[in-house]
Design a protein around this motif. Structure first.
Motif, PDB file in Angstrom:
ATOM      1  N   SER A 211       0.956  -1.109  -0.128  1.00 16.12           N
ATOM      2  CA  SER A 211      -0.056   0.083   0.054  1.00 16.12           C
ATOM      3  C   SER A 211       0.711   1.287  -0.139  1.00 16.12           C
ATOM      4  O   SER A 211       0.340   2.366  -0.658  1.00 16.12           O
ATOM      5  N   GLY A 212       1.958   1.210   0.526  1.00 11.45           N
ATOM      6  CA  GLY A 212       2.595   2.528   0.797  1.00 11.45           C
ATOM      7  C   GLY A 212       3.647   2.652  -0.407  1.00 11.45           C
ATOM      8  O   GLY A 212       3.624   3.698  -0.904  1.00 11.45           O
ATOM      9  N   VAL A 213       3.918   1.554  -1.117  1.00  9.04           N
ATOM     10  CA  VAL A 213       4.689   1.735  -2.368  1.00  9.04           C
ATOM     11  C   VAL A 213       3.607   2.085  -3.443  1.00  9.04           C
ATOM     12  O   VAL A 213       3.965   3.031  -4.232  1.00  9.04           O
ATOM     13  N   LEU A 214       2.417   1.562  -3.485  1.00 14.29           N
ATOM     14  CA  LEU A 214       1.599   2.154  -4.431  1.00 14.29           C
ATOM     15  C   LEU A 214       0.930   3.591  -4.112  1.00 14.29           C
ATOM     16  O   LEU A 214       0.767   4.283  -5.257  1.00 14.29           O
ATOM     17  N   GLY A 215       1.120   3.917  -2.943  1.00 15.47           N
ATOM     18  CA  GLY A 215       0.810   5.588  -3.012  1.00 15.47           C
ATOM     19  C   GLY A 215       1.857   6.231  -3.664  1.00 15.47           C
ATOM     20  O   GLY A 215       1.661   7.350  -3.818  1.00 15.47           O
TER      21      GLY A 215
ATOM     22  N   VAL B  82     -15.976   2.787   1.219  1.00 14.63           N
ATOM     23  CA  VAL B  82     -14.332   2.466   1.212  1.00 14.63           C
ATOM     24  C   VAL B  82     -14.114   1.947   2.647  1.00 14.63           C
ATOM     25  O   VAL B  82     -13.460   0.972   2.707  1.00 14.63           O
ATOM     26  N   ASP B  83     -14.785   2.493   3.679  1.00 17.41           N
ATOM     27  CA  ASP B  83     -14.624   2.095   5.202  1.00 17.41           C
ATOM     28  C   ASP B  83     -15.068   0.613   5.269  1.00 17.41           C
ATOM     29  O   ASP B  83     -14.673  -0.227   5.912  1.00 17.41           O
ATOM     30  N   HIS B  84     -16.245   0.495   4.732  1.00 18.32           N
ATOM     31  CA  HIS B  84     -17.036  -0.764   4.600  1.00 18.32           C
ATOM     32  C   HIS B  84     -16.311  -1.848   3.848  1.00 18.32           C
ATOM     33  O   HIS B  84     -16.003  -3.020   4.496  1.00 18.32           O
ATOM     34  N   ASP B  85     -15.789  -1.474   2.768  1.00 15.90           N
ATOM     35  CA  ASP B  85     -14.644  -2.608   2.066  1.00 15.90           C
ATOM     36  C   ASP B  85     -13.672  -2.864   2.710  1.00 15.90           C
ATOM     37  O   ASP B  85     -13.372  -4.062   2.690  1.00 15.90           O
ATOM     38  N   LEU B  86     -12.902  -2.143   3.368  1.00 17.09           N
ATOM     39  CA  LEU B  86     -11.779  -2.224   4.031  1.00 17.09           C
ATOM     40  C   LEU B  86     -12.046  -3.293   5.135  1.00 17.09           C
ATOM     41  O   LEU B  86     -11.210  -4.196   5.441  1.00 17.09           O
ATOM     42  N   ARG B  87     -13.144  -2.731   6.068  1.00 19.17           N
ATOM     43  CA  ARG B  87     -13.301  -3.603   7.223  1.00 19.17           C
ATOM     44  C   ARG B  87     -13.842  -4.781   6.779  1.00 19.17           C
ATOM     45  O   ARG B  87     -13.233  -5.993   7.452  1.00 19.17           O
TER      46      ARG B  87
ATOM     47  N   GLY C 121       0.898   1.909   9.353  1.00 21.36           N
ATOM     48  CA  GLY C 121       1.696   1.018  10.079  1.00 21.36           C
ATOM     49  C   GLY C 121       0.763   0.140  10.468  1.00 21.36           C
ATOM     50  O   GLY C 121      -0.243   0.233  11.213  1.00 21.36           O
ATOM     51  N   LYS C 122       1.454  -1.203  10.615  1.00 20.45           N
ATOM     52  CA  LYS C 122       0.504  -2.482  10.929  1.00 20.45           C
ATOM     53  C   LYS C 122       0.612  -2.972  12.307  1.00 20.45           C
ATOM     54  O   LYS C 122       0.195  -3.811  12.687  1.00 20.45           O
ATOM     55  N   GLY C 123       1.530  -2.137  13.091  1.00 22.03           N
ATOM     56  CA  GLY C 123       1.553  -2.856  14.492  1.00 22.03           C
ATOM     57  C   GLY C 123       2.560  -3.788  14.475  1.00 22.03           C
ATOM     58  O   GLY C 123       3.472  -4.111  13.422  1.00 22.03           O
ATOM     59  N   THR C 124       2.490  -4.400  15.761  1.00 21.07           N
ATOM     60  CA  THR C 124       3.471  -5.598  15.659  1.00 21.07           C
ATOM     61  C   THR C 124       2.816  -6.960  16.459  1.00 21.07           C
ATOM     62  O   THR C 124       2.110  -6.855  17.184  1.00 21.07           O
ATOM     63  N   LEU C 125       3.183  -8.011  15.726  1.00 19.22           N
ATOM     64  CA  LEU C 125       2.363  -9.273  16.135  1.00 19.22           C
ATOM     65  C   LEU C 125       2.920  -9.913  17.315  1.00 19.22           C
ATOM     66  O   LEU C 125       4.036  -9.898  17.462  1.00 19.22           O
ATOM     67  N   ALA C 126       2.071 -10.095  18.333  1.00 19.07           N
ATOM     68  CA  ALA C 126       2.634 -10.607  19.650  1.00 19.07           C
ATOM     69  C   ALA C 126       3.097 -11.789  19.672  1.00 19.07           C
ATOM     70  O   ALA C 126       2.889 -12.769  18.691  1.00 19.07           O
TER      71      ALA C 126
ATOM     72  N   ALA D   7      -5.376   2.371   8.851  1.00 19.27           N
ATOM     73  CA  ALA D   7      -5.806   2.442   7.396  1.00 19.27           C
ATOM     74  C   ALA D   7      -7.080   3.337   7.395  1.00 19.27           C
ATOM     75  O   ALA D   7      -7.122   4.116   6.440  1.00 19.27           O
ATOM     76  N   ALA D   8      -7.914   3.298   8.300  1.00 25.28           N
ATOM     77  CA  ALA D   8      -9.121   4.138   8.201  1.00 25.28           C
ATOM     78  C   ALA D   8      -8.649   5.546   8.259  1.00 25.28           C
ATOM     79  O   ALA D   8      -9.332   6.420   7.442  1.00 25.28           O
ATOM     80  N   LYS D   9      -7.588   5.958   9.056  1.00 26.11           N
ATOM     81  CA  LYS D   9      -7.222   7.455   9.158  1.00 26.11           C
ATOM     82  C   LYS D   9      -6.432   7.836   7.913  1.00 26.11           C
ATOM     83  O   LYS D   9      -6.841   8.634   7.002  1.00 26.11           O
ATOM     84  N   GLU D  10      -5.666   6.905   7.128  1.00 27.20           N
ATOM     85  CA  GLU D  10      -5.172   7.048   5.927  1.00 27.20           C
ATOM     86  C   GLU D  10      -6.177   7.289   4.852  1.00 27.20           C
ATOM     87  O   GLU D  10      -6.218   8.290   3.979  1.00 27.20           O
TER      88      GLU D  10
END
Length: 628
Positions: free
Chosen positions: A166-170, A354-359, A441-446, A530-533
């Motif tokens: 997503s960042g590279v496509l941006g 867009v929000d519904h599609d992403l969620r 930013g996708k966070g970190t998996l525990a 992603a919603a903020k972006e």
């Protein structure tokens, strides 16, 4: 000016623009002058943005270094690009680090960094101070960059800690060309084909670079297989085999044969024919549209005045028509205008969809992940889960971005229909308006509890067996037997085995619950960011479309006002001055008509032929005695 068919090939584009600017300035149309000045600046400084993208460890940075014959992008087994790096032409080597302010994500801070310290900046907290790195901007005195090329080296797709697809496509959606890098070690993979499809939808000029052909003797078989994979996927994208190492040696030794074998000659041919020529044709079409639009606006005022001077009756009818058109054009400027309502409603609907599609995409991924966790042991397969999850989420965000792009283009065309009553609507370049570097930013998996080891299994079994021995041993003591006897030992084994199995099941259930919690938390973090972006992107689209069409409405009103005023003044002009004014107007109208005919011919020529142009490549990439 001559016939349009012949002048398009020999009259410089800037000269025609300057003539149009002079005519607009003489008519006191500052709005048209500003638009034409921007078009002239675009012609004088035709920077072509080429983005280099691909999966992690495919040789992107090494390719960029070899292309420019510099050692600027960090390369190495333990080194990777973590932020986009823009390389532009400059008088001296200079590097700037662009950081995002933590409290205001839209604010940027620039920090100048010595060229030699680029590789070590990511670990220097004194420079970043907790701020996120947005991009690098480098200026280099380089002949290729001096030709108007701007190279963008992007982070690898699919790597941990990178911007992701997503960042590279941006970055890629506003590029003139995208070079997708894949090495010759293996055939192109399914994730690479998915990424290539996404890039191809956003940018019409795409090529695949098959790198490291010097390391793999079987690269020709890989090349043939990749061609077949692209054909099966319906992707009409050329594949260019290249070797950065051969290119570097060819430049150092000035060896034309090595330069030919490096494949960079073929790459320069692609840049000349598909990037430079196509960009020149696109620029010609855009400038032709600006000239044609300006000529129409200027001709409206001149023609209205001329009609009023020649025939007062026709002038009066023209004034009435202009007054009616003034009312329609004035309606376009009001906040209650139909186009503004269409735009506002369209953006609102688009935001919800867009929000519904992403969620919906993310919920489906989370559900699939949880089902897989229920059927497997996440402690043993957590790395595979994490890799699948990050890759799938990344593709979901990228597909959501593409869907937003398509809907935004459709919305722009729908809004343009409201301007057909006043004149041909000017469609904005939504691809450029959407330009924004998505940095989700996708966070970190525990980390999950690892699978129980052999020592832990023994301890669990011993605890259970000791309890069984003690319980049965005490009961058998009352029966007159020793504490340790075959009955108590057998009971201890049975109880110990059951305790071990129960503990194993409890640990597995706990690991599954922890894995599901980690997946949900990861997906929630992605959805939040992603919603903020997505909202920021839609705000940019809304502002861009609103400003564009507000400008169209303003220019329409201005043209009608000028025409109405000119026609009214012409009606009261003295007879002695009428003939002189008619001659002036006829001369100006002929010049404006010539500009309009030139713009039409230039647009037709741009649609028919790609145009010329070239890119310098260096003396080592020679084909048949000619510089490639």
């Amino acid at each position: 000016m001559g016939t349009p068919a012949t002048t398009t090939a020999r009259v410089p584009l800037v000269s025609v623009l300057e003539e149009t600017i002079v005519a607009a300035r003489a008519a006191r149309r500052d709005d048209l002058v500003a638009r034409l000045d921007a078009a002239a600046a675009r012609v004088r400084d035709p920077r072509r943005r080429i983005v280099v993208a691909g999966q992690v460890d495919q040789g992107k940075s090494r390719f960029v270094n070899a292309l420019l014959d510099v050692d600027i992008c960090p390369v190495g087994d333990d080194t990777t690009t973590v932020a986009p790096m823009r390389l532009m032409s400059g008088e001296s080597a200079r590097a700037e680090l662009v950081l995002a302010e933590p409290r205001d994500g839209a604010a940027e801070t620039r920090v100048e960094v010595p060229i030699g310290d680029i590789a070590s900046v990511a670990s220097r907290s004194d420079l970043t101070q907790g701020r996120r790195i947005l991009r690098w901007e480098l200026q280099l005195p380089n002949p290729l960059l001096a030709d108007g090329i701007v190279l963008v080296d992007t982070p690898g797709v699919g790597g941990h800690g990178t911007a992701g697809a997503s960042g590279v496509l941006g970055v890629a959606q506003s590029a003139d060309a995208v070079l997708v890098v894949t090495d010759a070690s293996t055939e192109i993979t399914a994730p690479e084909l998915t990424f290539l499809r996404q890039v191809r939808e956003l940018c019409p000029t795409v090529a695949v670079l098959l790198t490291k052909i010097d390391l793999y003797p079987h690269w020709r078989r890989v090349h043939e297989a990749d061609v077949a994979h692209l054909a099966a996927a319906g992707l009409d994208v050329p594949i260019i085999p290249v070797s950065a190492l051969l290119r570097t040696h060819a430049l150092r030794l000035q060896d034309a044969q090595l330069g030919l074998e490096s494949g960079y000659g073929t790459l320069y041919q692609f840049l000349r024919e598909q990037v430079v020529a196509r960009d020149q044709a696109a620029t010609a079409r855009a400038v032709a549209g600006d000239i044609h639009s300006a000529a129409e606006h200027l001709a409206l005022a001149l023609g209205s005045e001329l009609v009023a001077l020649r025939d007062p009756k026709q002038g009066a009818a023209a004034i009435e028509e202009l007054r009616a058109a003034r009312g329609s054009a004035d309606q376009l400027q009001r906040r209650t205008a139909a186009w503004q309502q269409t735009l506002a409603d369209g953006i609102t609907d688009l935001a919800g969809d867009v929000d519904h599609d992403l969620r919906d995409r993310l919920r489906g991924i989370a559900r699939t992940g949880e089902e897989w966790i229920d059927e497997n042991d996440p402690g043993r397969n957590w790395e595979q889960i994490a890799e699948w999850l990050t890759g799938t989420v990344d593709n979901a965000i990228a597909d959501n971005l593409l869907w937003t792009h398509r809907r935004a283009v459709a919305l722009a065309e729908r809004v343009a229909e409201h301007f057909s009553a006043v004149g041909a609507a000017e469609l904005p370049d939504v691809r450029t308006d959407l330009d924004g570097e998505s940095r989700c930013g996708k966070g970190t998996l525990a980390d999950l509890e690892p699978d129980i080891g052999f020592g832990s299994k023994m301890l669990v079994g011993m605890r259970g067996s000791y309890g069984g021995i003690l319980m049965v041993g005490l009961a058998s003591t009352f029966a007159g037997l020793a504490m340790l006897n075959p009955i108590s030992i057998g009971a201890g084994v049975i109880v110990g085995g059951k305790a071990f199995r129960d503990d194993k099941q409890a640990r597995l259930a706990r690991r599954r619950n922890e894995a599901k919690t980690a997946v949900r938390r990861f997906v929630d973090d992605v959805a939040f960011q992603a919603a903020k972006e997505s909202k920021d992107r839609l705000h940019r689209i809304h502002r861009a479309l609103r400003d564009h069409y507000a400008g169209v409405a303003e220019r329409s009103v201005r043209s009608i006002d000028d025409s109405l005023r000119a026609a009214q003044e012409a009606a009261s002009l003295e007879n002695a001055r009428r003939d002189e004014r008619v001659q002036v107007l006829e001369r100006q109208l002929r010049a404006v008509a010539e500009l309009r005919r030139y713009a039409d011919a230039m647009r037709a020529a741009a649609d028919g032929v790609g145009g010329g142009g070239g890119v310098r490549s260096g003396g080592a990439d020679q084909e048949g005695g000619e510089s490639a």
